[in-house]
Design a protein around this motif. Structure first.
Motif, short mmCIF file in Angstrom:
data_model
loop_
_atom_site.label_atom_id
_atom_site.label_comp_id
_atom_site.label_asym_id
_atom_site.label_seq_id
_atom_site.Cartn_x
_atom_site.Cartn_y
_atom_site.Cartn_z
N LYS A 313 9.22 6.13 15.26
CA LYS A 313 8.52 7.24 15.59
C LYS A 313 8.03 7.94 14.28
N THR A 314 6.65 7.98 13.83
CA THR A 314 6.26 8.61 12.45
C THR A 314 5.45 9.89 12.68
N ASN A 315 5.98 10.76 12.20
CA ASN A 315 4.86 12.13 12.11
C ASN A 315 4.38 12.24 10.54
N THR A 316 2.94 12.70 10.57
CA THR A 316 2.61 12.83 9.05
C THR A 316 1.92 14.41 9.08
N TYR A 317 2.02 14.85 7.94
CA TYR A 317 1.63 16.18 7.82
C TYR A 317 0.51 16.30 6.71
N LYS A 318 -0.39 17.60 6.90
CA LYS A 318 -1.42 17.81 5.92
C LYS A 318 -1.17 18.79 5.71
N PHE A 319 -1.66 19.42 4.54
CA PHE A 319 -1.66 20.91 3.84
C PHE A 319 -3.04 21.41 3.22
N THR A 320 -2.98 22.58 3.29
CA THR A 320 -4.48 23.30 2.63
C THR A 320 -3.64 24.35 2.04
N TYR A 321 -4.18 24.61 1.02
CA TYR A 321 -4.03 25.85 -0.06
C TYR A 321 -4.86 26.89 -0.20
N ASN A 322 -4.76 28.17 -0.42
CA ASN A 322 -5.43 29.20 -0.65
C ASN A 322 -6.02 29.37 -2.08
N ASP A 323 -6.84 30.35 -2.47
CA ASP A 323 -7.38 30.27 -3.90
C ASP A 323 -6.41 30.81 -4.90
N ASN A 324 -5.08 31.30 -3.96
CA ASN A 324 -3.76 31.89 -5.07
C ASN A 324 -2.81 30.61 -5.15
N ASP A 325 -3.45 29.49 -4.69
CA ASP A 325 -2.52 28.27 -4.89
C ASP A 325 -1.43 28.56 -4.18
N LEU A 326 -1.39 29.09 -2.75
CA LEU A 326 -0.35 29.16 -1.98
C LEU A 326 -0.47 28.50 -0.51
N LEU A 327 0.34 27.71 -0.07
CA LEU A 327 0.18 27.07 1.34
C LEU A 327 -0.51 27.98 2.43
N SER A 328 -1.64 27.47 2.92
CA SER A 328 -2.20 28.41 3.76
C SER A 328 -2.07 27.66 5.13
N SER A 329 -1.71 26.21 5.20
CA SER A 329 -1.94 25.72 6.76
C SER A 329 -1.11 24.43 6.48
N LYS A 330 -0.18 24.07 7.66
CA LYS A 330 0.33 22.87 7.56
C LYS A 330 0.22 22.14 8.93
N SER A 331 -0.49 20.96 9.12
CA SER A 331 -0.74 20.55 10.29
C SER A 331 0.15 19.15 10.35
N GLY A 332 0.74 18.87 11.59
CA GLY A 332 1.54 17.85 11.84
C GLY A 332 0.98 17.11 12.82
N TYR A 333 0.94 15.40 12.51
CA TYR A 333 0.15 14.58 13.57
C TYR A 333 1.23 13.58 13.96
N ASN A 334 1.36 13.14 15.14
CA ASN A 334 2.24 12.04 15.49
C ASN A 334 1.62 10.69 15.33
N GLN A 335 2.22 9.69 15.67
CA GLN A 335 1.98 8.26 15.17
C GLN A 335 0.34 7.84 15.66
N ASP A 336 -0.15 8.40 16.73
CA ASP A 336 -1.20 8.29 17.34
C ASP A 336 -2.14 9.20 16.93
N GLY A 337 -2.19 9.90 15.80
CA GLY A 337 -3.04 10.91 15.31
C GLY A 337 -3.36 11.97 15.90
N LYS A 338 -2.51 12.35 17.03
CA LYS A 338 -2.48 13.62 17.64
C LYS A 338 -1.98 14.80 16.98
N LEU A 339 -2.73 16.03 17.20
CA LEU A 339 -1.83 17.01 16.39
C LEU A 339 -0.76 17.71 17.22
N PHE A 340 0.24 17.61 16.81
CA PHE A 340 1.51 18.47 17.63
C PHE A 340 2.01 19.53 17.10
N SER A 341 1.43 19.94 15.85
CA SER A 341 2.07 21.23 15.39
C SER A 341 1.04 21.75 14.38
#
Length: 354
Positions: A313-341
């Protein structure tokens, strides 16, 4: 990254019994908090399971020295009707931690006091109803831990540990005694000239570190030890010429079964990639984690894999950052590509002084 066993915890306490050991890990490095002037981090964490979403809130507050002074988790984000945990730290006028209170509604609560060197002096444990069920008292000499007394709920001595050191401040021996002073277990850190485990009495556990130097400048440190059950355990660390940890392995049992490993790569003094793998006691893979970072040390990608026999079972995560180079969001997806976190990060900053 070392696997934490009861025995490893004792060694850690003996060598670095400071405030940081007893505090919760926070998602921001102290250097980042200080450089950005962050006063508060709010994390809204949403987890989706079978079509239902559960959202919690975590609030972390810092002082101007980037010290974590408050860390709380709530089970909802608006009414804040139920709190899950609190980690509250109070610092002295010398910027050393003086007291620390940790409360978890699902386990135990701790209240800790510290001396002027950021070393813990007392830890008091409480249950969910607020009743004390034990305490530990730490004593030092020349900044080195020399004794730990463990008391029951009536403040009667149960057991105690004694530690002794060589002239170079390296630990020589440690011992565990019952309340009457009877020896329960003894650890010997003295090694022979090659740093290998030498023969000892059956009631003595021998802990030694051997170092090997390779032509490319790599230093391999191998520590032979024992876990809390008295079973052999071996830690192997690889450091490059910049003293950066590049490889880390844990082997268990008389057959040196690999159960844990870490592999790191660097660009300059920054971590570029990291791979973590662990197994069960039979060496069967349980999980692996892959991380990659940008030049600023921020996460670019993360992939978590969990093994169940031949199934993965594999989960992948995507990250976005704000203008201050700080983490603004973290999205987790399961192996079917569905958002779970989904975790959203919001920051507050100190007003800059003129």
């Amino acid at each position: 990254m070392k696997a934490i066993t009861i025995f490893a915890v004792l060694i850690s306490l003996a060598t670095q019994a400071n405030a940081q050991y007893y505090r919760q890990n926070t998602p921001l490095k102290d250097s980042v908090v200080l450089a950005k002037g962050i006063s508060e981090l709010n994390m809204t964490e949403t987890y989706i399971h079978k079509g239902k979403a559960n959202t919690t809130l975590r609030t972390i507050q810092y002082n101007r020295l980037a010290q974590n002074i408050y860390d709380a988790r709530f089970e909802d984000t608006i009414k804040l009707s139920k709190i899950k945990s609190i980690d509250n730290n109070v610092y002295s006028d010398k910027n050393n931690i003086a007291t620390s209170y940790v409360w978890y509604n699902y386990s135990q609560n701790k209240y800790s006091t510290f001396n002027g060197l950021n070393q813990v002096e007392w830890i008091h444990y409480f249950n969910q109803k607020g009743k004390n069920f034990g305490s530990s008292h730490y004593q030092y000499a020349d900044s080195l831990l020399t004794r730990i007394d463990r008391f029951d709920k009536n403040h009667k001595l149960k057991t105690y540990y004694l530690y002794s050191y060589a002239s170079n401040k390296k630990m020589k021996h440690s011992a565990l005694y019952d309340k009457k002073g009877k020896l329960i277990r003894y650890w010997d850190y003295n090694c022979d000239d090659e740093g290998k485990v030498s023969k000892t009495k059956s009631d003595t556990l021998k802990i030694c570190t051997e170092k090997k130097y390779l032509a490319d400048g790599t230093v391999i440190s191998t520590t032979n030890s024992f876990d809390y059950r008295g079973e052999p355990i071996k830690y192997v660390e690889h450091h490059n010429t910049q003293k950066q940890l590049t490889r880390y392995f844990i082997y268990r049992g008389k057959d040196d079964l690999l159960t844990y490993q870490v592999k790191n790569t660097y660009i300059g003094n920054k971590l570029a990639t990291q791979y973590i793998w662990n197994s069960d006691k039979k060496g069967k893979a349980l999980s692996s984690f892959n991380y990659s970072y940008n030049a600023q040390g921020s996460l670019l990608s993360q992939r978590d894999s969990f093994f169940n026999g031949s199934k993965v079972k594999t989960n992948t995560y995507k990250f976005t950052y704000n203008d201050n180079d700080l983490l603004s969001s973290k999205s987790g997806y399961n192996q079917d590509g569905k958002l779970f976190s989904l975790v959203n990060y919001r920051y507050k900053y100190f007003v800059k002084k003129d």
